[in-house]
Design a protein around this motif. Structure first.
Motif, PDB file in Angstrom:
ATOM      1  N   TYR A   1      32.293  36.881  35.204  1.00  0.00           N
ATOM      2  CA  TYR A   1      31.579  35.920  36.058  1.00  0.00           C
ATOM      3  C   TYR A   1      30.060  36.086  35.987  1.00  0.00           C
ATOM      4  CZ  TYR A   1      30.683  39.612  39.484  1.00  0.00           C
ATOM      5  OH  TYR A   1      30.252  40.769  40.094  1.00  0.00           O
TER       6      TYR A   1
ATOM      7  N   GLU B   1      30.147  32.967  30.736  1.00  0.00           N
ATOM      8  CA  GLU B   1      31.142  33.514  31.672  1.00  0.00           C
ATOM      9  C   GLU B   1      32.118  32.405  32.079  1.00  0.00           C
ATOM     10  OE1 GLU B   1      27.851  33.685  32.159  1.00  0.00           O
ATOM     11  OE2 GLU B   1      27.322  35.809  32.068  1.00  0.00           O
TER      12      GLU B   1
ATOM     13  N   HIS C   1      33.500  32.162  35.183  1.00  0.00           N
ATOM     14  CA  HIS C   1      33.331  31.800  36.585  1.00  0.00           C
ATOM     15  C   HIS C   1      31.880  31.993  37.021  1.00  0.00           C
ATOM     16  CE1 HIS C   1      37.665  32.513  36.557  1.00  0.00           C
ATOM     17  NE2 HIS C   1      37.758  31.937  37.739  1.00  0.00           N
TER      18      HIS C   1
ATOM     19  N   GLY D   1      33.221  30.424  44.759  1.00  0.00           N
ATOM     20  CA  GLY D   1      33.188  30.450  43.300  1.00  0.00           C
ATOM     21  C   GLY D   1      33.784  29.208  42.691  1.00  0.00           C
TER      22      GLY D   1
END
Ligand SMILES: CC(C)(COP(=O)(O)OP(=O)(O)OC[C@H]1O[C@@H](n2cnc3c(N)ncnc32)[C@H](O)[C@@H]1OP(=O)(O)O)[C@@H](O)C(=O)NCCC(=O)NCCS
Length: 214
Positions: free
Chosen positions: A120, A151, A153, A197
């Motif tokens: 992430y 990434e 996330h 997220g």
């Protein structure tokens, strides 16, 4: 349309680590004003923001008002009105460990934790000065910061507010951020935070196919 209180539309510029360190006072002033923190907070945050510039995958974007009519010649006298930065999350980082603990305590299993925290980008800071808020500068900063990230996330934490009723919450929800942990207290701060997220990449402006983080 130009933001209320300022007579031109901000430009977005990527800042190198050296540029942010040079303009740290200006960036921290936006942060303290936007978050309504007491004066002096910037002195505590400066070493942390500086240390973050050394982290792998660090990137920063600023919104600036050029001083003159020609944006190309005004870079040294421009005024910063927004700042966003983040970096690649990693297991040895304090924030990662706190979020991991928060997910665990709220019932997430190892598979889910790995899915979210395995790969992430941490959106660490996103702030727009009061006079420039409400004109999609925050959205533009966030989009530019996340452009081309590798990434899977993006994660962030934001203070809980009643009915999710502030600009930050409206922005994140509009861009498809969903709950990872709610009402979480980080060590050393009594205020409840939400960790939000979503999957990357963000859909392009206007697309409505929001993703959940898992
Ligand atoms: C959060 C923050 C960075 C967002 O920046 P911003 O430039 O104000 O954000 P945006 O303009 O992109 O989006 C927020 C506003 O635009 C509105 N907006 C944006 N695009 C819109 C659209 N297409 N249609 C309707 N409304 C829209 C949002 O609804 C919201 O307006 P409102 O709160 O008046 O309803 C900024 O408000 C800020 O610094 N807040 C204080 C600090 C903070 O909370 N930072 C985040 C901590 S995690």
């Amino acid at each position: 349309m130009s933001p209320v209180g300022i007579n031109t539309t901000p430009l977005l510029v990527e800042l190198s680590a050296q540029e942010l360190r040079r303009r740290l006072t200006e960036a921290l002033a936006i942060y303290v004003e936007a978050m309504d923190y007491p004066k002096g907070t910037e002195f505590h945050r400066a070493p942390m923001w500086t240390e973050h510039t050394h982290r792998p995958g660090w990137r920063a974007v600023a919104a600036v008002l050029p001083a003159g009519d020609d944006p190309a010649t005004a870079t040294e006298t421009e005024t910063m009105v927004g700042i966003a930065y983040g970096y690649r999350g990693a297991p040895h980082q304090w924030w990662h460990q706190q979020v991991r603990e928060g997910m665990y305590r709220s019932g997430a299993d190892e598979r889910r934790i790995h899915e979210v925290l395995g790969d992430y980008f941490e959106l660490t800071e996103l702030h727009v000065s009061r006079e420039a808020q409400g004109h999609r500068t925050g959205e533009a900063l966030l989009r530019k910061l996340l452009e081309g990230r590798t990434e899977s996330h993006v994660l962030l934490s934001t203070p809980e507010v009643e009915d999710e009723d502030n600009r930050a919450w409206r922005l994140y929800r509009r861009l498809g951020f969903t709950d990872v942990v709610r009402h979480f207290t980080f060590t050393g701060d009594n205020r409840p935070f939400a960790v939000l997220g979503r999957l990357l990449p963000l859909p392009s402006d206007g697309a409505e196919n929001a993703h959940s983080p898992g």
